[in-house]
Write a protein that holds these residues in place. Structure first.
Motif, PDB file in Angstrom:
ATOM      1  N   ARG A  27      71.944  45.124   3.263  1.00 19.23           N
ATOM      2  CA  ARG A  27      71.007  44.937   4.370  1.00 19.23           C
ATOM      3  C   ARG A  27      70.482  43.513   4.446  1.00 19.23           C
ATOM      4  O   ARG A  27      70.056  43.060   5.494  1.00 19.23           O
ATOM      5  CB  ARG A  27      69.863  45.943   4.282  1.00 19.23           C
ATOM      6  CG  ARG A  27      69.036  45.833   3.056  1.00 19.23           C
ATOM      7  CD  ARG A  27      68.028  46.987   2.956  1.00 19.23           C
ATOM      8  NE  ARG A  27      67.269  46.903   1.746  1.00 19.23           N
ATOM      9  CZ  ARG A  27      66.193  46.157   1.563  1.00 19.23           C
ATOM     10  NH1 ARG A  27      65.714  45.444   2.560  1.00 19.23           N
ATOM     11  NH2 ARG A  27      65.577  46.128   0.406  1.00 19.23           N
ATOM     12  N   SER A  49      72.845  50.391   0.162  1.00 19.08           N
ATOM     13  CA  SER A  49      71.875  49.902  -0.821  1.00 19.08           C
ATOM     14  C   SER A  49      72.620  49.396  -2.050  1.00 19.08           C
ATOM     15  O   SER A  49      73.845  49.543  -2.156  1.00 19.08           O
ATOM     16  CB  SER A  49      70.932  51.039  -1.224  1.00 19.08           C
ATOM     17  OG  SER A  49      71.655  51.999  -2.002  1.00 19.08           O
ATOM     18  N   LEU A  55      72.693  53.228   4.389  1.00 22.98           N
ATOM     19  CA  LEU A  55      71.416  52.976   5.063  1.00 22.98           C
ATOM     20  C   LEU A  55      71.574  52.929   6.573  1.00 22.98           C
ATOM     21  O   LEU A  55      70.657  53.257   7.321  1.00 22.98           O
ATOM     22  CB  LEU A  55      70.820  51.652   4.592  1.00 22.98           C
ATOM     23  CG  LEU A  55      70.585  51.507   3.093  1.00 22.98           C
ATOM     24  CD1 LEU A  55      70.159  50.085   2.755  1.00 22.98           C
ATOM     25  CD2 LEU A  55      69.561  52.520   2.620  1.00 22.98           C
TER      26      LEU A  55
END
Length: 135
Positions: A27, A49, A55
């Protein structure tokens, strides 16, 4: 699961056709870095993650001109997923109903296992049906 029963065909499951090498990123990665290492197909990257839990996902069009933007700000959270033990036929129905060209495959805990493409699943189901018709 037990052994197949005589006279009943064994269903193919999603795990048999998924690609474990589905493109992934973190991310905190920068859009330009992710686009540079993206394959042509699929035009989407899974955002995971540190532990490999899914995610979200982000497609090429969202990344293309975003340079230093962080992936987390561009991703779509909670993309549609399926489990590896699910029958191919059920997955195809789900993908058709939701107009998906691919689906992400995860464990019940959300760990990303891979990606399955609708065209490949449809081809596999056609071959299976064709084989069953000749048996």
């Amino acid at each position: 699961m037990g052994r197949p029963v005589e006279g009943r065909k064994k269903s193919s499951v999603l795990a048999d056709f998924m690609h474990a090498d589905a493109p992934r990123c973190r991310r905190t990665d920068r859009a330009r870095d992710v686009v540079d290492r993206m394959p042509a197909d699929p035009p989407v990257v899974s955002v995971v993650s540190e532990g490999g839990v899914l995610l979200g996902s982000v497609d090429r069009s969202a990344l293309q001109y975003r340079g230093d933007s962080v992936v987390e700000t561009l991703m779509a959270p909670a993309p549609p997923t399926r489990r590896p033990h699910e029958p191919v036929e059920d997955t195809l129905q789900f993908m058709t109903r939701h107009q998906l060209e691919h689906v992400l495959v995860t464990t019940a805990d959300g760990e990303l296992l891979g990606l399955a493409r609708r065209t490949e699943l449809a081809r596999a189901l056609e071959r299976s049906d064709s084989h069953d018709a000749h048996v």
